[in-house]
Design a protein around this motif. Sequence first.
Motif, PDB file in Angstrom:
ATOM      1  N   ILE A  52      20.849  93.155 -20.755  1.00  0.00           N
ATOM      2  CA  ILE A  52      20.280  93.970 -19.662  1.00  0.00           C
ATOM      3  C   ILE A  52      20.494  95.452 -19.948  1.00  0.00           C
ATOM      4  O   ILE A  52      19.574  96.269 -19.789  1.00  0.00           O
ATOM      5  N   ASP A  53      21.698  95.814 -20.419  1.00  0.00           N
ATOM      6  CA  ASP A  53      21.960  97.213 -20.784  1.00  0.00           C
ATOM      7  C   ASP A  53      21.056  97.660 -21.927  1.00  0.00           C
ATOM      8  O   ASP A  53      20.534  98.777 -21.918  1.00  0.00           O
ATOM      9  N   ASN A  54      20.862  96.778 -22.923  1.00  0.00           N
ATOM     10  CA  ASN A  54      19.967  97.101 -24.037  1.00  0.00           C
ATOM     11  C   ASN A  54      18.571  97.426 -23.532  1.00  0.00           C
ATOM     12  O   ASN A  54      17.937  98.394 -23.962  1.00  0.00           O
ATOM     13  N   ARG A  55      18.091  96.607 -22.624  1.00  0.00           N
ATOM     14  CA  ARG A  55      16.732  96.798 -22.110  1.00  0.00           C
ATOM     15  C   ARG A  55      16.629  98.030 -21.218  1.00  0.00           C
ATOM     16  O   ARG A  55      15.593  98.705 -21.202  1.00  0.00           O
ATOM     17  N   LYS A  56      17.703  98.335 -20.522  1.00  0.00           N
ATOM     18  CA  LYS A  56      17.708  99.571 -19.720  1.00  0.00           C
ATOM     19  C   LYS A  56      17.572 100.786 -20.631  1.00  0.00           C
ATOM     20  O   LYS A  56      16.847 101.730 -20.314  1.00  0.00           O
ATOM     21  N   ILE A  57      18.284 100.762 -21.754  1.00  0.00           N
ATOM     22  CA  ILE A  57      18.194 101.875 -22.716  1.00  0.00           C
ATOM     23  C   ILE A  57      16.756 102.038 -23.194  1.00  0.00           C
ATOM     24  O   ILE A  57      16.239 103.154 -23.286  1.00  0.00           O
ATOM     25  N   VAL A  58      16.099 100.920 -23.475  1.00  0.00           N
ATOM     26  CA  VAL A  58      14.704 100.964 -23.922  1.00  0.00           C
ATOM     27  C   VAL A  58      13.828 101.586 -22.830  1.00  0.00           C
ATOM     28  O   VAL A  58      12.973 102.432 -23.118  1.00  0.00           O
ATOM     29  N   LEU A  59      14.048 101.190 -21.585  1.00  0.00           N
ATOM     30  CA  LEU A  59      13.247 101.731 -20.476  1.00  0.00           C
ATOM     31  C   LEU A  59      13.520 103.220 -20.259  1.00  0.00           C
ATOM     32  O   LEU A  59      12.604 103.990 -19.966  1.00  0.00           O
ATOM     33  N   TYR A  60      14.780 103.634 -20.416  1.00  0.00           N
ATOM     34  CA  TYR A  60      15.088 105.066 -20.336  1.00  0.00           C
ATOM     35  C   TYR A  60      14.364 105.825 -21.452  1.00  0.00           C
ATOM     36  O   TYR A  60      13.761 106.874 -21.210  1.00  0.00           O
ATOM     37  N   ALA A  61      14.424 105.292 -22.668  1.00  0.00           N
ATOM     38  CA  ALA A  61      13.770 105.952 -23.806  1.00  0.00           C
ATOM     39  C   ALA A  61      12.259 106.059 -23.574  1.00  0.00           C
ATOM     40  O   ALA A  61      11.645 107.098 -23.849  1.00  0.00           O
ATOM     41  N   ASP A 173      18.537 103.138 -12.358  1.00  0.00           N
ATOM     42  CA  ASP A 173      19.193 101.884 -12.746  1.00  0.00           C
ATOM     43  C   ASP A 173      18.723 100.680 -11.919  1.00  0.00           C
ATOM     44  O   ASP A 173      18.364  99.650 -12.491  1.00  0.00           O
ATOM     45  N   PRO A 174      18.698 100.780 -10.583  1.00  0.00           N
ATOM     46  CA  PRO A 174      18.220  99.623  -9.804  1.00  0.00           C
ATOM     47  C   PRO A 174      16.751  99.292 -10.091  1.00  0.00           C
ATOM     48  O   PRO A 174      16.374  98.115 -10.141  1.00  0.00           O
ATOM     49  N   LEU A 175      15.938 100.322 -10.280  1.00  0.00           N
ATOM     50  CA  LEU A 175      14.519 100.104 -10.587  1.00  0.00           C
ATOM     51  C   LEU A 175      14.373  99.357 -11.912  1.00  0.00           C
ATOM     52  O   LEU A 175      13.631  98.369 -12.004  1.00  0.00           O
ATOM     53  N   TYR A 176      15.082  99.825 -12.936  1.00  0.00           N
ATOM     54  CA  TYR A 176      15.019  99.176 -14.238  1.00  0.00           C
ATOM     55  C   TYR A 176      15.580  97.759 -14.182  1.00  0.00           C
ATOM     56  O   TYR A 176      15.059  96.860 -14.827  1.00  0.00           O
ATOM     57  N   GLN A 177      16.656  97.594 -13.396  1.00  0.00           N
ATOM     58  CA  GLN A 177      17.258  96.263 -13.232  1.00  0.00           C
ATOM     59  C   GLN A 177      16.222  95.278 -12.676  1.00  0.00           C
ATOM     60  O   GLN A 177      16.074  94.167 -13.169  1.00  0.00           O
ATOM     61  N   ASN A 178      15.484  95.730 -11.649  1.00  0.00           N
ATOM     62  CA  ASN A 178      14.442  94.882 -11.053  1.00  0.00           C
ATOM     63  C   ASN A 178      13.321  94.574 -12.041  1.00  0.00           C
ATOM     64  O   ASN A 178      12.817  93.456 -12.089  1.00  0.00           O
ATOM     65  N   LEU A 179      12.922  95.584 -12.815  1.00  0.00           N
ATOM     66  CA  LEU A 179      11.871  95.368 -13.826  1.00  0.00           C
ATOM     67  C   LEU A 179      12.304  94.342 -14.862  1.00  0.00           C
ATOM     68  O   LEU A 179      11.540  93.451 -15.230  1.00  0.00           O
ATOM     69  N   ILE A 180      13.547  94.474 -15.319  1.00  0.00           N
ATOM     70  CA  ILE A 180      14.060  93.557 -16.340  1.00  0.00           C
ATOM     71  C   ILE A 180      14.161  92.140 -15.786  1.00  0.00           C
ATOM     72  O   ILE A 180      13.766  91.170 -16.437  1.00  0.00           O
ATOM     73  N   GLN A 181      14.661  92.012 -14.548  1.00  0.00           N
ATOM     74  CA  GLN A 181      14.770  90.684 -13.942  1.00  0.00           C
ATOM     75  C   GLN A 181      13.393  90.074 -13.699  1.00  0.00           C
ATOM     76  O   GLN A 181      13.197  88.876 -13.880  1.00  0.00           O
ATOM     77  N   ARG A 185      12.110  86.594 -15.212  1.00  0.00           N
ATOM     78  CA  ARG A 185      11.587  85.510 -14.369  1.00  0.00           C
ATOM     79  C   ARG A 185      10.223  85.055 -14.852  1.00  0.00           C
ATOM     80  O   ARG A 185       9.942  83.869 -14.952  1.00  0.00           O
ATOM     81  N   SER A 186       9.349  86.018 -15.160  1.00  0.00           N
ATOM     82  CA  SER A 186       8.001  85.653 -15.616  1.00  0.00           C
ATOM     83  C   SER A 186       8.070  84.932 -16.956  1.00  0.00           C
ATOM     84  O   SER A 186       7.324  83.995 -17.207  1.00  0.00           O
ATOM     85  N   LYS A 187       9.014  85.344 -17.809  1.00  0.00           N
ATOM     86  CA  LYS A 187       9.187  84.688 -19.109  1.00  0.00           C
ATOM     87  C   LYS A 187       9.712  83.259 -18.908  1.00  0.00           C
ATOM     88  O   LYS A 187       9.246  82.326 -19.558  1.00  0.00           O
ATOM     89  N   ASP A 188      10.678  83.104 -17.990  1.00  0.00           N
ATOM     90  CA  ASP A 188      11.240  81.771 -17.710  1.00  0.00           C
ATOM     91  C   ASP A 188      10.183  80.838 -17.127  1.00  0.00           C
ATOM     92  O   ASP A 188      10.114  79.662 -17.488  1.00  0.00           O
ATOM     93  N   GLN A 189       9.346  81.370 -16.233  1.00  0.00           N
ATOM     94  CA  GLN A 189       8.281  80.547 -15.622  1.00  0.00           C
ATOM     95  C   GLN A 189       7.266  80.111 -16.676  1.00  0.00           C
ATOM     96  O   GLN A 189       6.811  78.980 -16.675  1.00  0.00           O
ATOM     97  N   LYS A 190       6.953  81.024 -17.586  1.00  0.00           N
ATOM     98  CA  LYS A 190       6.004  80.707 -18.661  1.00  0.00           C
ATOM     99  C   LYS A 190       6.588  79.606 -19.559  1.00  0.00           C
ATOM    100  O   LYS A 190       5.908  78.648 -19.938  1.00  0.00           O
TER     101      LYS A 190
END
Length: 195
Positions: A52-61, A173-181, A185-190
């Motif tokens: 999750i932290d890795n993906r947050k860094i990507v979203l910040y970048a 951070d909360p916005l990115y957290q929601n995006l990542i989750q 979820r969409s990946k798990d459903q697929k």
Amino acid sequence: MNVDYQLFDMLNQFAGQNHLLDQTVMLFSKYGPILFGLVFVWLWLSKSGNPIDNRKIVLYALTITIIVLGINKVIELMYFRPRPFVTYTVNLLSDKVSSDPSFPSNHSAGAFAMACALFWYRRKIGSVLLIMAFFMALSRIYIGVHYPLDVTAGAIIALIVTAAVISQRRLLDPLYQNLIQGFRRSKDQKTYRNM
């Protein structure tokens, strides 16, 4: 002649002297942004550390890079500086001659935006990207498409935007957290549907 041109000429004068060096610098100048992008693809997919932290860094970048390039576009609309090869006789190595404004350098700004974002969270790999960003900036001068002030401005804009975006971590951070989750979820459903 101004100092910016003199500094440009000090580096650009070496272009065309060594075929191997020229080709290496041209390849890095052209495809360097792809290398930067691959680092962030790797980080997004990486299982090491906290995903999750890795993906947050990507979203910040990504956020920082989009803002930086947007600011560059606004500056280009307000102020047009011709590229060095338009005004002077230079050792031009680029095969794709752009009529875009020279100031500020998008290559430099984008490279430093990604490098600064990563450095903020991961010093070691961020330092490597900062060194690569520095060489990206030099490569643009070497091949004859930007002045030193163009690449310096790109780096400064990236640094300021990085500091401004990172200062908004409490909101982002909360916005990115929601995006990542949501992505997970969409990946798990697929995956579940494909079973």
